[in-house]
Enzyme design. Structure first.
Site, short mmCIF file in Angstrom:
data_model
loop_
_atom_site.label_atom_id
_atom_site.label_comp_id
_atom_site.label_asym_id
_atom_site.label_seq_id
_atom_site.Cartn_x
_atom_site.Cartn_y
_atom_site.Cartn_z
N ALA A 73 -10.99 -18.74 8.02
CA ALA A 73 -11.09 -17.41 8.61
C ALA A 73 -11.95 -17.52 9.86
O ALA A 73 -12.75 -18.44 9.98
CB ALA A 73 -11.71 -16.45 7.61
N GLY A 132 -10.25 -20.42 4.53
CA GLY A 132 -9.04 -19.60 4.50
C GLY A 132 -7.78 -20.40 4.81
O GLY A 132 -6.68 -20.01 4.41
N GLU A 182 -6.83 -21.89 1.57
CA GLU A 182 -6.32 -20.78 0.74
C GLU A 182 -4.89 -20.41 1.16
O GLU A 182 -4.03 -20.15 0.31
CB GLU A 182 -7.27 -19.58 0.87
CG GLU A 182 -8.64 -19.88 0.29
CD GLU A 182 -9.64 -18.75 0.51
OE1 GLU A 182 -10.03 -18.53 1.67
OE2 GLU A 182 -10.02 -18.10 -0.47
N GLU A 235 -16.98 -22.51 2.46
CA GLU A 235 -17.61 -21.20 2.63
C GLU A 235 -19.07 -21.20 2.21
O GLU A 235 -19.89 -20.49 2.80
CB GLU A 235 -16.84 -20.14 1.82
CG GLU A 235 -15.48 -19.77 2.40
CD GLU A 235 -14.34 -20.64 1.90
OE1 GLU A 235 -14.60 -21.72 1.33
OE2 GLU A 235 -13.18 -20.23 2.09
N1 CO8 Z 1 -13.59 -19.72 12.98
C1 CO8 Z 1 -13.75 -19.51 14.31
N2 CO8 Z 1 -13.71 -20.52 15.22
C2 CO8 Z 1 -13.51 -21.76 14.75
C3 CO8 Z 1 -13.36 -22.05 13.38
C4 CO8 Z 1 -13.40 -20.95 12.46
N3 CO8 Z 1 -13.21 -21.09 11.15
N4 CO8 Z 1 -13.20 -23.38 13.22
C5 CO8 Z 1 -13.25 -23.90 14.46
N5 CO8 Z 1 -13.44 -22.94 15.38
C6 CO8 Z 1 -13.54 -23.08 16.83
C7 CO8 Z 1 -14.89 -23.62 17.27
O1 CO8 Z 1 -15.85 -22.60 17.31
C8 CO8 Z 1 -14.54 -24.19 18.62
O2 CO8 Z 1 -14.44 -23.14 19.52
P1 CO8 Z 1 -15.15 -23.23 20.97
O3 CO8 Z 1 -14.52 -24.44 21.61
O4 CO8 Z 1 -14.80 -21.96 21.65
O5 CO8 Z 1 -16.60 -23.43 20.71
C9 CO8 Z 1 -13.13 -24.75 18.41
O6 CO8 Z 1 -12.61 -24.05 17.29
C10 CO8 Z 1 -13.10 -26.23 18.11
O7 CO8 Z 1 -13.93 -26.47 16.99
P2 CO8 Z 1 -15.09 -27.59 16.99
O8 CO8 Z 1 -15.61 -27.81 18.36
O9 CO8 Z 1 -16.06 -27.21 15.92
O10 CO8 Z 1 -14.23 -28.87 16.54
P3 CO8 Z 1 -14.79 -30.17 15.80
O11 CO8 Z 1 -13.69 -31.17 15.87
O12 CO8 Z 1 -16.12 -30.56 16.29
O13 CO8 Z 1 -14.97 -29.71 14.26
C11 CO8 Z 1 -14.33 -28.61 12.22
C12 CO8 Z 1 -13.86 -29.34 13.50
C13 CO8 Z 1 -15.05 -29.58 11.29
C14 CO8 Z 1 -13.08 -28.07 11.52
C15 CO8 Z 1 -15.27 -27.44 12.62
O14 CO8 Z 1 -14.66 -26.66 13.64
C16 CO8 Z 1 -15.60 -26.52 11.48
O15 CO8 Z 1 -16.41 -26.86 10.63
N6 CO8 Z 1 -15.00 -25.32 11.47
C17 CO8 Z 1 -15.29 -24.31 10.49
C18 CO8 Z 1 -14.71 -24.65 9.15
C19 CO8 Z 1 -15.09 -23.61 8.13
O16 CO8 Z 1 -16.25 -23.43 7.79
N7 CO8 Z 1 -14.10 -22.87 7.64
C20 CO8 Z 1 -14.30 -21.83 6.66
C21 CO8 Z 1 -14.49 -20.51 7.34
S1 CO8 Z 1 -14.93 -19.21 6.22
C22 CO8 Z 1 -13.48 -18.80 5.48
O17 CO8 Z 1 -12.45 -19.34 5.76
C23 CO8 Z 1 -13.55 -17.72 4.46
C24 CO8 Z 1 -12.18 -17.22 4.06
C25 CO8 Z 1 -12.25 -15.98 3.28
C26 CO8 Z 1 -12.74 -14.83 4.09
C27 CO8 Z 1 -12.89 -13.62 3.27
C28 CO8 Z 1 -13.22 -12.43 4.10
C29 CO8 Z 1 -14.40 -11.68 3.73
#
Ligand code: CO8
Length: 260
Positions: free
Chosen positions: A66, A111, A114, A134
């Site tokens: 998400a 997400g 999921e 998460e």
């Molecule tokens: N949300 C928003 N932006 C994201 C997300 C995300 N989940 N993942 C990556 N991005 C963005 C980064 O912010 C970055 O943007 P920008 O260039 O503008 O700064 C771009 O994508 C590239 O990402 P990275 O530079 O971080 O790329 P890396 O190769 O260094 O890392 C990773 C890749 C390991 C995948 C890293 O991006 C990461 O850890 N992402 C988040 C993963 C995560 O925690 N996902 C779970 C999110 S919470 C969730 O899904 C809950 C679902 C249920 C919600 C219920 C609602 C209440």
């Protein structure tokens, strides 16, 4: 219909929906969830479409979760609504009545995992990574992850992955039944296409009956599940496709299913 965050492409009876926010690793913001809901609704009602493939743009991610930036400022009420919309989308996919294949080439996190688990079959590249991170954000999975991971992989693995937030590779995901097939990165498209073509050649009513019996049966007693199976079985006898399939067997030819 034009979408801002989705690409839609048809190849015969196979529709591919691609989440198209590669600069954000295809993170699911509210607009993308709403567009996915509309697109799956259209696919469900389009008689010409028999199989849906769900994919993410770019090489790096299926969907990295998400949208964390969007969630950061949510109030509890907004979070609940976001979670409910996500859960409704996952249920819509799961109950589409047509097979849905997830094509997973990279990260399927939070997400994203999921979303993949709501699909019926998951084909992953050896480079794919899965996880429910998460907990590292002070959150829990909110799009049905605790429930679907529990059902797919069992309580031990669901607790391990959700509590540690650890990333796992495609081989481990396969061993946990989280993915159904793992292939080399360069073979991913071919594998997805082959599976989609195979499913698209099947009888749609039979596919719908199997999906209904298996998905409903997982949530009820064996007696109720057998009832579902029996009713879906009987319904097949109302279709031309069932006559065609059984006749083709007796005539030693390949069946051609028309979806009626
Ligand atoms: N949300 C928003 N932006 C994201 C997300 C995300 N989940 N993942 C990556 N991005 C963005 C980064 O912010 C970055 O943007 P920008 O260039 O503008 O700064 C771009 O994508 C590239 O990402 P990275 O530079 O971080 O790329 P890396 O190769 O260094 O890392 C990773 C890749 C390991 C995948 C890293 O991006 C990461 O850890 N992402 C988040 C993963 C995560 O925690 N996902 C779970 C999110 S919470 C969730 O899904 C809950 C679902 C249920 C919600 C219920 C609602 C209440």
């Amino acid at each position: 219909m034009a979408y801002r965050n989705l690409l839609v492409a048809d190849d015969g009876a196979v529709r591919t929906l691609t989440v198209n926010r590669p600069d954000k690793l295809n993170a699911l913001n509210l607009e993308t969830l709403n567009e996915l809901m509309l697109a799956f609704g259209q696919a469900a009602h389009d008689h010409a479409i028999r199989v849906v493939v769900l994919a993410g743009s770019g090489d790096k991610a299926f969907v990295a979760g998400a949208d964390i930036a969007e969630m950061n400022s949510y109030t509890p009420m907004q979070a609940q609504s976001f979670s409910r919309i996500g859960q409704a989308l996952m249920l819509t996919i799961e109950r589409l009545g047509k097979p849905v294949i997830a094509r997973i080439q990279g990260y399927a996190l939070g997400g994203g995992m999921e979303l993949a688990m709501a699909c019926h079959l998951r084909v992953a590249s050896q480079k794919a990574k899965f996880g429910q991170p998460e907990i590292n954000l002070g959150l829990i999975p909110g799009f049905g992850g605790t429930q679907r991971l529990l059902r797919l992989a069992g309580r031990g693995a669901a607790l391990e992955l959700c509590l540690t937030g650890a990333q796992i590779d495609a081989a481990r995901a396969r061993s946990l039944n989280v993915v159904t097939q793992v292939v080399a990165p360069e073979a991913l498209d071919e594998a997805v296409q082959a599976l989609a073509s195979q499913l698209a050649a099947g009888a749609p009513c039979a596919a719908a009956g199997i999906l209904d019996a298996v998905l409903s049966g997982g949530e009820c007693s064996i007696e109720q599940g057998l009832d579902y199976e029996s009713q879906a079985f009987a319904l097949c006898f109302a279709t031309e496709d069932m006559r065609e399939g059984t006749s083709a067997f007796m005539e030693r030819r390949k069946a051609e299913f028309k979806g009626r």
